[in-house]
Write a protein that holds these residues in place. Sequence first.
Motif, PDB file in Angstrom:
ATOM      1  N   SER A   9      72.211   2.956  -4.751  1.00 57.37           N
ATOM      2  CA  SER A   9      72.257   2.748  -6.198  1.00 57.37           C
ATOM      3  C   SER A   9      73.080   1.532  -6.607  1.00 57.37           C
ATOM      4  N   ASP A  10      74.054   1.135  -5.806  1.00 61.29           N
ATOM      5  CA  ASP A  10      74.871  -0.017  -6.162  1.00 61.29           C
ATOM      6  C   ASP A  10      74.583  -1.230  -5.278  1.00 61.29           C
ATOM      7  N   MET A  11      73.534  -1.159  -4.486  1.00 58.73           N
ATOM      8  CA  MET A  11      73.211  -2.253  -3.565  1.00 58.73           C
ATOM      9  C   MET A  11      72.546  -3.414  -4.319  1.00 58.73           C
ATOM     10  N   VAL A  12      73.079  -4.615  -4.108  1.00 61.79           N
ATOM     11  CA  VAL A  12      72.534  -5.832  -4.705  1.00 61.79           C
ATOM     12  C   VAL A  12      72.031  -6.711  -3.577  1.00 61.79           C
ATOM     13  N   VAL A  13      70.795  -7.211  -3.727  1.00 62.96           N
ATOM     14  CA  VAL A  13      70.176  -8.006  -2.668  1.00 62.96           C
ATOM     15  C   VAL A  13      69.761  -9.365  -3.214  1.00 62.96           C
ATOM     16  N   THR A  14      69.428 -10.266  -2.299  1.00 61.92           N
ATOM     17  CA  THR A  14      69.027 -11.627  -2.669  1.00 61.92           C
ATOM     18  C   THR A  14      67.529 -11.686  -2.947  1.00 61.92           C
ATOM     19  N   THR A  15      67.083 -12.817  -3.453  1.00 62.23           N
ATOM     20  CA  THR A  15      65.664 -13.040  -3.706  1.00 62.23           C
ATOM     21  C   THR A  15      64.867 -12.915  -2.412  1.00 62.23           C
ATOM     22  N   GLY A  16      65.391 -13.427  -1.325  1.00 69.24           N
ATOM     23  CA  GLY A  16      64.712 -13.358  -0.033  1.00 69.24           C
ATOM     24  C   GLY A  16      64.508 -11.934   0.423  1.00 69.24           C
ATOM     25  N   VAL A  17      65.528 -11.073   0.245  1.00 70.73           N
ATOM     26  CA  VAL A  17      65.410  -9.674   0.644  1.00 70.73           C
ATOM     27  C   VAL A  17      64.363  -8.979  -0.229  1.00 70.73           C
ATOM     28  N   MET A  18      64.373  -9.272  -1.533  1.00 68.62           N
ATOM     29  CA  MET A  18      63.368  -8.675  -2.430  1.00 68.62           C
ATOM     30  C   MET A  18      61.969  -9.108  -2.012  1.00 68.62           C
ATOM     31  N   ALA A  19      61.808 -10.364  -1.663  1.00 64.43           N
ATOM     32  CA  ALA A  19      60.498 -10.870  -1.245  1.00 64.43           C
ATOM     33  C   ALA A  19      60.050 -10.178   0.037  1.00 64.43           C
ATOM     34  N   ASP A  20      60.953 -10.027   1.005  1.00 61.13           N
ATOM     35  CA  ASP A  20      60.617  -9.329   2.251  1.00 61.13           C
ATOM     36  C   ASP A  20      60.261  -7.869   1.996  1.00 61.13           C
ATOM     37  N   LEU A  21      61.016  -7.217   1.131  1.00 62.07           N
ATOM     38  CA  LEU A  21      60.804  -5.807   0.839  1.00 62.07           C
ATOM     39  C   LEU A  21      59.421  -5.556   0.241  1.00 62.07           C
ATOM     40  N   PHE A  22      59.033  -6.394  -0.717  1.00 64.79           N
ATOM     41  CA  PHE A  22      57.740  -6.193  -1.393  1.00 64.79           C
ATOM     42  C   PHE A  22      56.595  -6.948  -0.722  1.00 64.79           C
ATOM     43  N   GLY A  23      56.900  -7.805   0.236  1.00 59.23           N
ATOM     44  CA  GLY A  23      55.853  -8.563   0.922  1.00 59.23           C
ATOM     45  C   GLY A  23      55.340  -9.735   0.104  1.00 59.23           C
ATOM     46  N   PHE A  24      56.189 -10.300  -0.732  1.00 57.20           N
ATOM     47  CA  PHE A  24      55.828 -11.439  -1.567  1.00 57.20           C
ATOM     48  C   PHE A  24      56.643 -12.661  -1.175  1.00 57.20           C
ATOM     49  N   THR A  25      56.295 -13.787  -1.773  1.00 53.56           N
ATOM     50  CA  THR A  25      57.124 -14.983  -1.597  1.00 53.56           C
ATOM     51  C   THR A  25      58.271 -14.922  -2.608  1.00 53.56           C
ATOM     52  N   GLN A  26      59.277 -15.740  -2.389  1.00 54.93           N
ATOM     53  CA  GLN A  26      60.398 -15.801  -3.331  1.00 54.93           C
ATOM     54  C   GLN A  26      59.923 -16.303  -4.693  1.00 54.93           C
ATOM     55  N   ARG A  27      58.967 -17.208  -4.681  1.00 53.37           N
ATOM     56  CA  ARG A  27      58.424 -17.735  -5.935  1.00 53.37           C
ATOM     57  C   ARG A  27      57.743 -16.611  -6.726  1.00 53.37           C
ATOM     58  N   HIS A  28      57.024 -15.729  -6.022  1.00 48.60           N
ATOM     59  CA  HIS A  28      56.357 -14.611  -6.694  1.00 48.60           C
ATOM     60  C   HIS A  28      57.386 -13.643  -7.281  1.00 48.60           C
ATOM     61  N   ILE A  29      58.479 -13.438  -6.586  1.00 51.36           N
ATOM     62  CA  ILE A  29      59.556 -12.584  -7.119  1.00 51.36           C
ATOM     63  C   ILE A  29      60.083 -13.185  -8.425  1.00 51.36           C
ATOM     64  N   THR A  30      60.309 -14.482  -8.423  1.00 56.63           N
ATOM     65  CA  THR A  30      60.788 -15.163  -9.636  1.00 56.63           C
ATOM     66  C   THR A  30      59.769 -15.013 -10.765  1.00 56.63           C
ATOM     67  N   GLN A  41      70.018  -9.576 -11.911  1.00 54.78           N
ATOM     68  CA  GLN A  41      71.386  -9.375 -12.402  1.00 54.78           C
ATOM     69  C   GLN A  41      72.094 -10.704 -12.590  1.00 54.78           C
ATOM     70  N   ALA A  42      71.887 -11.592 -11.635  1.00 51.09           N
ATOM     71  CA  ALA A  42      72.490 -12.922 -11.648  1.00 51.09           C
ATOM     72  C   ALA A  42      71.533 -13.817 -10.876  1.00 51.09           C
ATOM     73  N   PRO A  43      71.698 -15.123 -10.927  1.00 53.88           N
ATOM     74  CA  PRO A  43      70.793 -16.002 -10.174  1.00 53.88           C
ATOM     75  C   PRO A  43      70.744 -15.604  -8.699  1.00 53.88           C
ATOM     76  N   GLY A  44      69.537 -15.225  -8.238  1.00 51.77           N
ATOM     77  CA  GLY A  44      69.341 -14.858  -6.832  1.00 51.77           C
ATOM     78  C   GLY A  44      69.871 -13.494  -6.458  1.00 51.77           C
ATOM     79  N   ARG A  45      70.242 -12.659  -7.423  1.00 52.19           N
ATOM     80  CA  ARG A  45      70.821 -11.339  -7.146  1.00 52.19           C
ATOM     81  C   ARG A  45      70.053 -10.269  -7.916  1.00 52.19           C
ATOM     82  N   TYR A  46      69.663  -9.194  -7.193  1.00 55.93           N
ATOM     83  CA  TYR A  46      68.856  -8.130  -7.763  1.00 55.93           C
ATOM     84  C   TYR A  46      69.425  -6.773  -7.384  1.00 55.93           C
ATOM     85  N   SER A  47      69.432  -5.845  -8.323  1.00 58.51           N
ATOM     86  CA  SER A  47      69.811  -4.465  -8.029  1.00 58.51           C
ATOM     87  C   SER A  47      68.622  -3.832  -7.312  1.00 58.51           C
ATOM     88  N   LEU A  48      68.843  -3.402  -6.090  1.00 58.05           N
ATOM     89  CA  LEU A  48      67.752  -2.905  -5.258  1.00 58.05           C
ATOM     90  C   LEU A  48      67.103  -1.663  -5.871  1.00 58.05           C
TER      91      LEU A  48
END
Length: 190
Positions: A9-30, A41-48
């Motif tokens: 619940s408190d884990m924050v991940v980077t754009t790269g981790v979000m892209a890997d998790l969903f199987g998208f590119t970082q650009r698609h996450i953006t 949450q902040a530039p390059g930071r996401y609440s998982l």
Amino acid sequence: MAKPRGDISDMVVTTGVMADLFGFTQRHITRMVNEGVLERQAPGRYSLLTNIKRYLEFVRTGHVSAEAEEAEAKYLEEKALHEAAKRKMAELKLAKQRNQLHAASDIELLLTGMLVTFRNRILGIPQKVAPKVIGVKNLAEISDTIASELLEALIELSEYDPAMFAGGDIVEDEDDPAVQGDPESGSPAS
């Protein structure tokens, strides 16, 4: 090997981790953040946890949440206002380039100069007329001489030249489509 965590619940991940998790590119996450599907949450930071829930809701319903739609609408409204302001600035720049719009300081300077010249001209009339009317006994001739000098001063004041307003400080921006084209005809360049 990393030990699995029970609570994310408190884990924050980077754009790269979000892209890997969903199987998208970082650009698609953006892009998904811009569309309101995901939340940054902040530039390059996401609440998982928050973003997994948001993505699953998007997949399940096929649309973003009400607050995301509201945020998108507000963004589009702000973007429209920004574009309208850019258009107005381009129109003002074009009007100035076409010599249809002038800075208040330029007008003030020009009018001040014209009025000072006129004032000096009017104040100089007695010295100019006095030698001409000395010894003249005919009132009509004196009146005509004075009227002629006053008329000459008024004609000088009425001589408006648009070139007096033209300034050399306009820099044409060739990349700006609003100022391209023929300034005389108003038609765009082809």
